[in-house]
Scaffold this motif. Structure first.
Motif, PDB file in Angstrom:
ATOM      1  N   ALA A   1       0.845  -1.193   0.000  1.00 14.66           N
ATOM      2  CA  ALA A   1       0.000   0.000   0.000  1.00 14.66           C
ATOM      3  C   ALA A   1       0.883   1.246   0.000  1.00 14.66           C
ATOM      4  O   ALA A   1       1.989   1.252   0.543  1.00 14.66           O
ATOM      5  CB  ALA A   1      -0.903  -0.013   1.230  1.00 14.66           C
TER       6      ALA A   1
ATOM      7  N   GLN B   1      -5.411  16.166  -1.140  1.00 14.18           N
ATOM      8  CA  GLN B   1      -6.425  15.831  -2.128  1.00 14.18           C
ATOM      9  C   GLN B   1      -5.804  15.250  -3.395  1.00 14.18           C
ATOM     10  O   GLN B   1      -6.334  14.306  -3.993  1.00 14.18           O
ATOM     11  CB  GLN B   1      -7.251  17.077  -2.461  1.00 14.18           C
ATOM     12  CG  GLN B   1      -8.160  17.515  -1.328  1.00 14.18           C
ATOM     13  CD  GLN B   1      -8.886  18.819  -1.630  1.00 14.18           C
ATOM     14  OE1 GLN B   1      -8.472  19.584  -2.507  1.00 14.18           O
ATOM     15  NE2 GLN B   1      -9.964  19.077  -0.895  1.00 14.18           N
TER      16      GLN B   1
ATOM     17  N   LEU C   1      -4.924  11.677  -2.687  1.00 19.74           N
ATOM     18  CA  LEU C   1      -6.102  10.807  -2.700  1.00 19.74           C
ATOM     19  C   LEU C   1      -6.563  10.521  -4.131  1.00 19.74           C
ATOM     20  O   LEU C   1      -7.128   9.460  -4.405  1.00 19.74           O
ATOM     21  CB  LEU C   1      -7.232  11.451  -1.903  1.00 19.74           C
ATOM     22  CG  LEU C   1      -7.006  11.521  -0.384  1.00 19.74           C
ATOM     23  CD1 LEU C   1      -8.067  12.383   0.282  1.00 19.74           C
ATOM     24  CD2 LEU C   1      -7.001  10.123   0.216  1.00 19.74           C
ATOM     25  N   GLN C   2      -6.310  11.456  -5.031  1.00 18.62           N
ATOM     26  CA  GLN C   2      -6.621  11.215  -6.442  1.00 18.62           C
ATOM     27  C   GLN C   2      -5.745  10.120  -7.032  1.00 18.62           C
ATOM     28  O   GLN C   2      -6.104   9.534  -8.057  1.00 18.62           O
ATOM     29  CB  GLN C   2      -6.446  12.511  -7.242  1.00 18.62           C
ATOM     30  CG  GLN C   2      -7.458  13.597  -6.904  1.00 18.62           C
ATOM     31  CD  GLN C   2      -7.164  14.899  -7.624  1.00 18.62           C
ATOM     32  OE1 GLN C   2      -6.256  14.981  -8.454  1.00 18.62           O
ATOM     33  NE2 GLN C   2      -7.944  15.932  -7.313  1.00 18.62           N
ATOM     34  N   MET C   3      -4.599   9.849  -6.389  1.00 19.35           N
ATOM     35  CA  MET C   3      -3.693   8.789  -6.847  1.00 19.35           C
ATOM     36  C   MET C   3      -4.017   7.443  -6.191  1.00 19.35           C
ATOM     37  O   MET C   3      -3.232   6.503  -6.274  1.00 19.35           O
ATOM     38  CB  MET C   3      -2.242   9.172  -6.524  1.00 19.35           C
ATOM     39  CG  MET C   3      -1.823  10.521  -7.069  1.00 19.35           C
ATOM     40  SD  MET C   3      -1.884  10.611  -8.855  1.00 19.35           S
ATOM     41  CE  MET C   3      -1.630  12.374  -9.091  1.00 19.35           C
ATOM     42  N   ASN C   4      -5.156   7.369  -5.510  1.00 24.31           N
ATOM     43  CA  ASN C   4      -5.607   6.122  -4.878  1.00 24.31           C
ATOM     44  C   ASN C   4      -4.667   5.642  -3.777  1.00 24.31           C
ATOM     45  O   ASN C   4      -4.449   4.432  -3.622  1.00 24.31           O
ATOM     46  CB  ASN C   4      -5.785   5.014  -5.930  1.00 24.31           C
ATOM     47  CG  ASN C   4      -6.866   5.347  -6.942  1.00 24.31           C
ATOM     48  OD1 ASN C   4      -7.886   5.951  -6.599  1.00 24.31           O
ATOM     49  ND2 ASN C   4      -6.640   4.965  -8.189  1.00 24.31           N
ATOM     50  N   VAL C   5      -4.111   6.578  -3.011  1.00 21.38           N
ATOM     51  CA  VAL C   5      -3.291   6.180  -1.867  1.00 21.38           C
ATOM     52  C   VAL C   5      -4.208   5.618  -0.785  1.00 21.38           C
ATOM     53  O   VAL C   5      -5.396   5.951  -0.711  1.00 21.38           O
ATOM     54  CB  VAL C   5      -2.477   7.371  -1.322  1.00 21.38           C
ATOM     55  CG1 VAL C   5      -1.516   7.896  -2.368  1.00 21.38           C
ATOM     56  CG2 VAL C   5      -3.397   8.482  -0.833  1.00 21.38           C
ATOM     57  N   THR C   6      -3.653   4.771   0.046  1.00 23.87           N
ATOM     58  CA  THR C   6      -4.444   4.169   1.130  1.00 23.87           C
ATOM     59  C   THR C   6      -4.311   4.928   2.437  1.00 23.87           C
ATOM     60  O   THR C   6      -5.028   4.619   3.396  1.00 23.87           O
ATOM     61  CB  THR C   6      -4.000   2.718   1.354  1.00 23.87           C
ATOM     62  OG1 THR C   6      -2.605   2.704   1.702  1.00 23.87           O
ATOM     63  CG2 THR C   6      -4.211   1.890   0.093  1.00 23.87           C
TER      64      THR C   6
ATOM     65  N   HIS D   1     -12.848  10.151   3.011  1.00 25.91           N
ATOM     66  CA  HIS D   1     -12.348   9.205   2.006  1.00 25.91           C
ATOM     67  C   HIS D   1     -11.997   7.844   2.604  1.00 25.91           C
ATOM     68  O   HIS D   1     -11.460   6.987   1.881  1.00 25.91           O
ATOM     69  CB  HIS D   1     -11.106   9.789   1.305  1.00 25.91           C
ATOM     70  CG  HIS D   1     -11.407  10.971   0.436  1.00 25.91           C
ATOM     71  ND1 HIS D   1     -11.808  10.840  -0.872  1.00 25.91           N
ATOM     72  CD2 HIS D   1     -11.363  12.304   0.692  1.00 25.91           C
ATOM     73  CE1 HIS D   1     -11.994  12.053  -1.409  1.00 25.91           C
ATOM     74  NE2 HIS D   1     -11.718  12.959  -0.477  1.00 25.91           N
TER      75      HIS D   1
ATOM     76  N   SER E   1      -9.644   6.996   4.631  1.00 23.58           N
ATOM     77  CA  SER E   1      -8.205   6.819   4.439  1.00 23.58           C
ATOM     78  C   SER E   1      -7.485   6.855   5.781  1.00 23.58           C
ATOM     79  O   SER E   1      -7.848   7.619   6.697  1.00 23.58           O
ATOM     80  CB  SER E   1      -7.653   7.926   3.529  1.00 23.58           C
ATOM     81  OG  SER E   1      -6.266   7.817   3.366  1.00 23.58           O
TER      82      SER E   1
ATOM     83  N   HIS F   1       2.167   9.445  -7.479  1.00 27.42           N
ATOM     84  CA  HIS F   1       1.820   9.404  -8.897  1.00 27.42           C
ATOM     85  C   HIS F   1       2.820   8.576  -9.695  1.00 27.42           C
ATOM     86  O   HIS F   1       2.489   8.058 -10.767  1.00 27.42           O
ATOM     87  CB  HIS F   1       1.756  10.826  -9.459  1.00 27.42           C
ATOM     88  CG  HIS F   1       3.058  11.568  -9.380  1.00 27.42           C
ATOM     89  ND1 HIS F   1       3.613  11.969  -8.184  1.00 27.42           N
ATOM     90  CD2 HIS F   1       3.930  11.969 -10.350  1.00 27.42           C
ATOM     91  CE1 HIS F   1       4.755  12.600  -8.419  1.00 27.42           C
ATOM     92  NE2 HIS F   1       4.973  12.619  -9.717  1.00 27.42           N
TER      93      HIS F   1
ATOM     94  N   LEU G   1       2.200   4.766  -8.650  1.00 22.05           N
ATOM     95  CA  LEU G   1       0.937   4.294  -9.200  1.00 22.05           C
ATOM     96  C   LEU G   1       1.146   3.583 -10.540  1.00 22.05           C
ATOM     97  O   LEU G   1       0.354   2.724 -10.925  1.00 22.05           O
ATOM     98  CB  LEU G   1      -0.025   5.478  -9.377  1.00 22.05           C
ATOM     99  CG  LEU G   1      -1.434   5.167  -9.889  1.00 22.05           C
ATOM    100  CD1 LEU G   1      -2.201   4.351  -8.842  1.00 22.05           C
ATOM    101  CD2 LEU G   1      -2.180   6.461 -10.205  1.00 22.05           C
TER     102      LEU G   1
END
Length: 593
Positions: free
Chosen positions: A229, A249, A252-257, A352, A354, A480, A483
Motif C-alpha cells: 500500500a 487531495q 487521494l486522487q492517486m488512490n493512496v491508502t 475518504h 483513508s 503518482h 501508481l
C-alpha cells in the motif's frame, strides 16, 4: 660491399596523433616512444585508476540517491537557512569529472594497446589531482552530514547487482585483448606471469561474484506478496505544496491508502501541519510578520497562522521541478493554499476512509502546551469525528493513557524494536526509514503480524525491491510515480538466474581463451616468418652498433625533416631507398646522418 635497406615511407596517422597528443601533448612522431613507461608515470597511472574507481562509486551513489534528493535539500536548508537545490551543482561536477577521468582512462588503454609509452601531460595531472581531492572532500562531507544515505548503495545493489555484474564481466572480457597483446609481446617471463595471474584473479573473482549477490527479486513469482500500500508522505508534495489540503487531495486522487503528516502545536493549543521548525520556507511569514520570521512555528497562535499563504513558495521555488507540468487552474489553487490544521486533515481522511499517520513534535519548554501536548492532540482527533481505527498514533509519551482514552487507535512506533517488545507494548504497527530494516527483519515482522511501513520511497526500483521483500506499505512523496508500477520492475526465478550466470561465465571464458590463442598464434607466426614487428613510425635500419633510444629519436627527426646524406654519396631523400655502407657505419662512432 654495400647493403641496401628500404627506408619506410611515412603515412599520416591522425588517430594515433590524437591519442598521444590529447593524453601527453605528443603530437609529433619523433616525440613518441615505445620504451617502457617510467616508474613516475606508472605511479600517475595508478592515481588515475584510483580516481576513476572513486568517482565511479561517487557517481553511482548520487545516481541511486535520487530517491532522497528532497531529504538532502532539507538537510541543507536546516544548516544554511536558505532553500536551494544543492544536488544540481553536485550532479553537474560529478558528471563532468567522471566523464573527464573516464576519457583519460580510455586514452591510457589505447596507449597500452598501441605499445606507446604512457606520459600524462602536467595539465591532466592537475585535473586528476583536483578530481581526486574534490571527490574525497565530497565523501567526507556526506559522511559527516548524511551518513545514513550510504546505505542506499547495498540496497540498490539488490536491484542492479545482477546487471552490473554482466556489465563488469563484459568490460573485463574486452580487456583481454589488450592483456593478451601485452603478454605475447613481452620479453620478460616474470612480467608475463604477473600480468596473467593478475588478470585471471580479477576474472575468476567476477565469475564468483553471483555467489554473494542476494536480491529479493530473485524468487519464485508464485510467492510474491500483494502490492504494498502507498501512503502519501505530506500528501503529494511533488505536485502540490507539502502539508496542505490540496496536496492531500492530490494524493487521494492517486488512490493512496493513507496520508502522512508532521504536526506541531500552536500557542493556543491547535495542532497544525508543519515540517520545519520555522515558517520561512513554506509560508510568506517574512511579509506578514517580518519581525517574527525567525520564530519557531509553534510560537504562533492559530489566528496568526491562518493569515499566512502556504502555496506561493511552491510556485516560486519549484522544489521538485514539476511546476511546468501543472495546469493553470492547478497553479491558481496552489497560490491560495493556507496552513492546514490536523482536524482538517482528519476530516478529509474520514470522508475518504483513508488512514492517517502523523508524527507529533513537542513544543519548546516555555510553550503553554508543553505539558498538555498529548491531550491537545488527542482532543483534536476525537473532535474531528474520524474513526479511531484510521489513525496511527506514533508518540511514545503517555501511550498507556492514550490507549485507555482511545483504545481503537493504531498504536505505531517510530523506533525500531524487536517483534517481541512491540507485542508486549501493544504496538501493532511500525514506521521506519527504508534503510533501517533488513530483508530478514522484514520477514520477522511479517510473521509476527506487525504492519511495517517504510519511508520515503519515491523510486520504482526501491519500491520493487521492498515489494519483493514483503513490505506491507510504504510512504512516498511520489504516489503518482508508484501508481505506474503494477508489478516489480524485474523478477527472476533462481534457476533462470543461475542459468544466465553460468552462461555468461562460459561465454566470457571462451572469448578470453580464444583471444589469447589468437594473439599467441599471430605472434608465433610472425616470428617464424623471420620478420620483426615494427611500428609504422620505426625506421628499418640494421646497424652493426646498437644505438640508444635518444640517438634513434634524433635520427628519426633528421630523417623526417631533412635530406639524408650517406658517406661518399649524394644526398638521398627520405622517401627513397637508403644505401648504407656497412663498413663505414661499423667504424664510425656516430650516426651517418
Amino acid at each position: 660491399m654495400v647493403k641496401h635497406q628500404p627506408l619506410q615511407v611515412y603515412e599520416r596517422q591522425l588517430c594515433l596523433s590524437c591519442i598521444t597528443g590529447i593524453y601527453g601533448c605528443r603530437w609529433k612522431r619523433y616525440q613518441r616512444s615505445h620504451d617502457d613507461t617510467t616508474k613516475w608515470e606508472l605511479l600517475w597511472s595508478l592515481i588515475l585508476l584510483l580516481t576513476f574507481c572513486l568517482l565511479l562509486v561517487w557517481f553511482y551513489f548520487w545516481w541511486e540517491a535520487h530517491n532522497d534528493y528532497s531529504e538532502f535539500n532539507w538537510f541543507l536548508y536546516n544548516r544554511s537557512g536558505e532553500w536551494s537545490d544543492g544536488t544540481v551543482p553536485i550532479l553537474a561536477t560529478t558528471a563532468a569529472g567522471f566523464t573527464y577521468i573516464a576519457f583519460l582512462i580510455v586514452l591510457a588503454l589505447c596507449h597500452v594497446a598501441l605499445g606507446q609509452q604512457l606520459n600524462l601531460h602536467w595539465l591532466h595531472k592537475i585535473g586528476v589531482t583536483a578530481a581526486l581531492l574534490t571527490t574525497i572532500i565530497g565523501v567526507i562531507s556526506v559522511n559527516q552530514t548524511w551518513a545514513q544515505e550510504w546505505d542506499v548503495i547495498p540496497i540498490s545493489l539488490q536491484a542492479t547487482g545482477p546487471f552490473l555484474h554482466i556489465g563488469a564481466l563484459a568490460a573485463v572480457t574486452a580487456l583481454s585483448w589488450i592483456v593478451a597483446g601485452q603478454v605475447t609481446r613481452a620479453e620478460k617471463m616474470m612480467f608475463q606471469v604477473v600480468v596473467v595471474l593478475l588478470y585471471v584473479s580479477v576474472l575468476l573473482a567476477l565469475y564468483m561474484v553471483p555467489l554473494h549477490i542476494t536480491s529479493p527479486c530473485i524468487m519464485d513469482p508464485a510467492t510474491l506478496k500483494p502490492r504494498p500500500a502507498v501512503i502519501g508522505h505530506q500528501g503529494a508534495p511533488m505536485l502540490a505544496p507539502e502539508n496542505t489540503i490540496w496536496s492531500f487531495q492530490r494524493a487521494l486522487q492517486m488512490n493512496v491508502t493513507g496520508l502522512e503528516a508532521d504536526v506541531a502545536i500552536s500557542m493556543d493549543g491547535v495542532p497544525f501541519l508543519m515540517r520545519d521548525f520555522t515558517l520561512r520556507r513554506t509560508t510568506d511569514v517574512e511579509k506578514v510578520f517580518p519581525d517574527r520570521q525567525m520564530d519557531e512555528a509553534s510560537l504562533f497562535n492559530w489566528t496568526d497562522l491562518q493569515q499566512l499563504n502556504a502555496g506561493r513558495w511552491f510556485l516560486k521555488d519549484d522544489p521538485f521541478w514539476t511546476v511546468h507540468t501543472l495546469l493553470q487552474r492547478e497553479k491558481e489553487r496552489i497560490a491560495n493554499q493556507t496552513v492546514c490544521s490536523l482536524e482538517q486533515l482528519l476530516e478529509l481522511a474520514s470522508y475518504h476512509n483513508s488512514t492517517v499517520v502523523f508524527r507529533l513534535r513537542r513544543p519548546p519548554p516555555k510553550h503553554p502546551c508543553y505539558d498538555s501536548w498529548i491531550n491537545d492532540t488527542l482532543q483534536a482527533v476525537q473532535q474531528s469525528g474520524v474513526p479511531q481505527s484510521l489513525v496511527m498514533w506514533t508518540p511514545d509519551d503517555n501511550r498507556a493513557q492514550v490507549r485507555q482514552l482511545a483504545p481503537d487507535l493504531i498504536q505505531t512506533s517510530v523506533v525500531k524494536r524487536s517483534p517481541q517488545v512491540l507485542e508486549q507494548s501493544g504496538i501493532s504497527s511500525l514506521l521506519l526509514r527504508y534503510n533501517q530494516v533488513s530483508r530478514e527483519e522484514i520477514r520477522n515482522f511479517s510473521e509476527a503480524h506487525i504492519n511495517l511501513t517504510l519511508y520515503t520511497v519515491n523510486e520504482p526500483w526501491l519500491y520493487s525491491v521492498l515489494w519483493c521483500s514483503g513490505v506491507s506499505s510504504v510512504s512516498s512523496e511520489a504516489p503518482h510515480v508508484l501508481l505506474k508500477v503494477p508489478y516489480p520492475i524485474w523478477l527472476m526465478r533462481p534457476n533462470v538466474y543461475c542459468l544466465a550466470w553460468v552462461s555468461a561465465d562460459l561465454i566470457s571464458f571462451a572469448v578470453v581463451i580464444g583471444i589469447f590463442i589468437f594473439q599467441n598464434y599471430h605472434m608465433i607466426r610472425y616470428r617464424m616468418s623471420g620478420m620483426r614487428s615494427y611500428n609504422p613510425e620505426q625506421i628499418m635500419l640494421n646497424a652493426a652498433v646498437r644505438r640508444s633510444s635518444g640517438d634513434i629519436n634524433v635520427m628519426k627527426e633528421k630523417l623526417i625533416f631533412s635530406d639524408f646524406r650517406c658517406p661518399n654519396s649524394m644526398p638521398v631523400h627520405p622517401s627513397m631507398h637508403l644505401s648504407v655502407c656497412k663498413s663505414s657505419w661499423s667504424s664510425s662512432s656516430s650516426l651517418p646522418c
